[in-house]
Design a protein around this motif. Structure first.
Motif, PDB file in Angstrom:
ATOM      1  N   ALA A  30       2.760   0.787  -5.953  1.00 40.31           N
ATOM      2  CA  ALA A  30       3.964   0.088  -5.922  1.00 40.31           C
ATOM      3  C   ALA A  30       4.749   0.265  -4.849  1.00 40.31           C
ATOM      4  O   ALA A  30       5.486  -0.559  -4.278  1.00 40.31           O
ATOM      5  N   ARG A  31       4.809   1.497  -4.141  1.00 40.73           N
ATOM      6  CA  ARG A  31       5.395   2.029  -3.039  1.00 40.73           C
ATOM      7  C   ARG A  31       4.998   0.909  -1.770  1.00 40.73           C
ATOM      8  O   ARG A  31       5.744   0.483  -0.953  1.00 40.73           O
ATOM      9  N   ASN A  32       3.623   0.719  -1.789  1.00 39.39           N
ATOM     10  CA  ASN A  32       2.877  -0.144  -0.560  1.00 39.39           C
ATOM     11  C   ASN A  32       3.385  -1.805  -0.951  1.00 39.39           C
ATOM     12  O   ASN A  32       3.712  -2.316   0.038  1.00 39.39           O
ATOM     13  N   ALA A  33       3.416  -1.999  -2.154  1.00 41.16           N
ATOM     14  CA  ALA A  33       4.080  -3.282  -2.475  1.00 41.16           C
ATOM     15  C   ALA A  33       5.370  -3.546  -2.130  1.00 41.16           C
ATOM     16  O   ALA A  33       5.577  -4.721  -1.419  1.00 41.16           O
ATOM     17  N   MET A  34       6.314  -2.658  -2.229  1.00 40.29           N
ATOM     18  CA  MET A  34       7.591  -2.763  -1.884  1.00 40.29           C
ATOM     19  C   MET A  34       7.623  -2.586  -0.142  1.00 40.29           C
ATOM     20  O   MET A  34       8.490  -3.327   0.330  1.00 40.29           O
ATOM     21  N   GLU A  35       6.742  -2.015   0.218  1.00 38.81           N
ATOM     22  CA  GLU A  35       7.018  -1.757   1.867  1.00 38.81           C
ATOM     23  C   GLU A  35       6.313  -3.137   2.595  1.00 38.81           C
ATOM     24  O   GLU A  35       6.990  -3.548   3.365  1.00 38.81           O
ATOM     25  N   ARG A  36       5.429  -3.792   1.864  1.00 40.53           N
ATOM     26  CA  ARG A  36       5.255  -5.044   2.238  1.00 40.53           C
ATOM     27  C   ARG A  36       6.119  -6.085   2.106  1.00 40.53           C
ATOM     28  O   ARG A  36       6.652  -7.125   3.028  1.00 40.53           O
ATOM     29  N   LEU A  37       7.073  -6.142   1.133  1.00 38.46           N
ATOM     30  CA  LEU A  37       8.143  -6.773   0.666  1.00 38.46           C
ATOM     31  C   LEU A  37       9.347  -6.620   1.649  1.00 38.46           C
ATOM     32  O   LEU A  37       9.835  -7.669   2.443  1.00 38.46           O
ATOM     33  N   PHE A  38       9.568  -5.215   1.933  1.00 37.61           N
ATOM     34  CA  PHE A  38      10.747  -5.102   2.850  1.00 37.61           C
ATOM     35  C   PHE A  38      10.287  -5.632   4.331  1.00 37.61           C
ATOM     36  O   PHE A  38      11.242  -5.918   5.122  1.00 37.61           O
ATOM     37  N   LYS A  39       9.114  -5.642   4.544  1.00 33.71           N
ATOM     38  CA  LYS A  39       8.726  -5.923   6.159  1.00 33.71           C
ATOM     39  C   LYS A  39       8.955  -7.561   6.030  1.00 33.71           C
ATOM     40  O   LYS A  39       8.974  -7.969   7.395  1.00 33.71           O
ATOM     41  N   ARG A  40       9.023  -8.173   5.131  1.00 35.09           N
ATOM     42  CA  ARG A  40       9.201  -9.504   5.162  1.00 35.09           C
ATOM     43  C   ARG A  40      10.699 -10.031   5.198  1.00 35.09           C
ATOM     44  O   ARG A  40      10.983 -11.310   5.205  1.00 35.09           O
ATOM     45  N   GLY A  41      11.602  -8.823   5.224  1.00 36.45           N
ATOM     46  CA  GLY A  41      12.956  -9.412   5.131  1.00 36.45           C
ATOM     47  C   GLY A  41      13.437  -9.821   6.405  1.00 36.45           C
ATOM     48  O   GLY A  41      12.922  -9.640   7.286  1.00 36.45           O
ATOM     49  N   ARG A  42      14.438 -10.603   6.429  1.00 34.51           N
ATOM     50  CA  ARG A  42      15.105 -11.137   7.567  1.00 34.51           C
ATOM     51  C   ARG A  42      15.250 -10.075   8.755  1.00 34.51           C
ATOM     52  O   ARG A  42      15.199 -10.553   9.898  1.00 34.51           O
ATOM     53  N   GLU A  43      15.828  -9.142   8.242  1.00 35.90           N
ATOM     54  CA  GLU A  43      16.216  -7.934   9.263  1.00 35.90           C
ATOM     55  C   GLU A  43      15.270  -7.012   9.466  1.00 35.90           C
ATOM     56  O   GLU A  43      15.635  -5.881   9.736  1.00 35.90           O
ATOM     57  N   ALA A  44      13.922  -7.370   9.130  1.00 35.70           N
ATOM     58  CA  ALA A  44      12.971  -6.394   8.930  1.00 35.70           C
ATOM     59  C   ALA A  44      12.571  -5.898  10.495  1.00 35.70           C
ATOM     60  O   ALA A  44      12.332  -6.578  11.275  1.00 35.70           O
ATOM     61  N   ASP A  45      12.939  -4.570  10.698  1.00 36.17           N
ATOM     62  CA  ASP A  45      12.202  -4.043  12.103  1.00 36.17           C
ATOM     63  C   ASP A  45      12.029  -2.560  11.447  1.00 36.17           C
ATOM     64  O   ASP A  45      12.193  -2.108  10.409  1.00 36.17           O
ATOM     65  N   GLU A  46      11.354  -1.924  12.180  1.00 35.64           N
ATOM     66  CA  GLU A  46      10.701  -0.528  11.765  1.00 35.64           C
ATOM     67  C   GLU A  46      11.895   0.462  11.053  1.00 35.64           C
ATOM     68  O   GLU A  46      11.636   1.193  10.148  1.00 35.64           O
ATOM     69  N   ALA A  47      13.209   0.568  11.821  1.00 37.39           N
ATOM     70  CA  ALA A  47      14.040   1.167  11.181  1.00 37.39           C
ATOM     71  C   ALA A  47      14.650   0.837   9.806  1.00 37.39           C
ATOM     72  O   ALA A  47      14.651   1.612   9.003  1.00 37.39           O
ATOM     73  N   SER A  48      14.763  -0.598   9.539  1.00 41.09           N
ATOM     74  CA  SER A  48      15.353  -1.032   8.473  1.00 41.09           C
ATOM     75  C   SER A  48      14.371  -0.745   7.291  1.00 41.09           C
ATOM     76  O   SER A  48      14.630  -0.375   6.157  1.00 41.09           O
ATOM     77  N   VAL A  49      13.028  -0.906   7.565  1.00 42.86           N
ATOM     78  CA  VAL A  49      12.025  -0.754   6.519  1.00 42.86           C
ATOM     79  C   VAL A  49      12.037   0.747   6.206  1.00 42.86           C
ATOM     80  O   VAL A  49      12.052   0.880   5.079  1.00 42.86           O
ATOM     81  N   GLY A  50      11.953   1.497   7.303  1.00 48.36           N
ATOM     82  CA  GLY A  50      11.963   2.946   7.095  1.00 48.36           C
ATOM     83  C   GLY A  50      13.071   3.584   6.179  1.00 48.36           C
ATOM     84  O   GLY A  50      12.982   4.163   5.351  1.00 48.36           O
ATOM     85  N   GLN A  51      14.225   2.760   6.390  1.00 52.07           N
ATOM     86  CA  GLN A  51      15.408   3.240   5.654  1.00 52.07           C
ATOM     87  C   GLN A  51      15.217   2.771   4.119  1.00 52.07           C
ATOM     88  O   GLN A  51      15.500   3.620   3.179  1.00 52.07           O
ATOM     89  N   GLU A  52      14.770   1.671   3.885  1.00 53.10           N
ATOM     90  CA  GLU A  52      14.327   1.327   2.329  1.00 53.10           C
ATOM     91  C   GLU A  52      13.265   2.107   1.761  1.00 53.10           C
ATOM     92  O   GLU A  52      13.673   2.766   0.853  1.00 53.10           O
TER      93      GLU A  52
END
Length: 149
Positions: free
Chosen positions: A30-52
């Motif tokens: 589930a965590r890996n699936a959410m990570e993939r989703l967060f990476k597809r966000g408009r503001e997706a960069d390493e820092a924002s994905v890491g925060q999520e």
């Protein structure tokens, strides 16, 4: 929204699924699936994905390190926190609402087949409440009949 999905309803469903998955072996998936989703966000960069992901990981750790007697109350609080997190994410990324709903649907399909299953879509102007036991949402509380607990 053209797909008929309410972002906050999707976020609420996803929050419930994530909290449930936090106590199962399927958490990493589930965590890996959410990570993939967060990476597809408009503001997706390493820092924002890491925060999520840090918010998810912190919730997971808090739930799993909690005393059994506190777990139910903590799970409710975490579900509300994740609702806020996912709701904010979906506001910034409305195009990912169907993708998050798909993740929720996939999680429902991989469960062991116990409990009640329901799929409510394109529900406009009404609320749907399905519960196997007591339900508490803000100022509304519904309790299971005494004979059915």
């Amino acid at each position: 929204m053209e797909d008929g999905l309410d972002p906050m309803q999707v976020a609420a469903g996803a929050a419930a699924v994530l909290v449930a998955d936090m106590l199962k072996r399927s958490w990493e998936s589930a965590r890996n699936a959410m990570e993939r989703l967060f990476k597809r966000g408009r503001e997706a960069d390493e820092a924002s994905v890491g925060q999520e992901l840090q918010l998810l990981d912190t919730a997971h750790r808090r739930l799993n390190e909690s005393a059994e007697s506190e777990r139910a109350d903590l799970a409710k609080r975490l579900e509300q926190e994740l609702l806020i997190q996912l709701g904010a994410f979906l506001q910034k990324n409305p195009g990912l609402v169907p993708d998050l709903q798909d993740l929720v649907d996939q999680s429902d399909q991989t469960d062991e087949g116990t409990g009640v299953r329901a799929n409510v879509r394109s529900n406009i102007g009404t609320q749907v409440l399905i519960a196997g036991r007591d339900v508490n949402t803000g100022n509304f509380t519904s309790r299971a009949p005494e004979g059915e607990k």
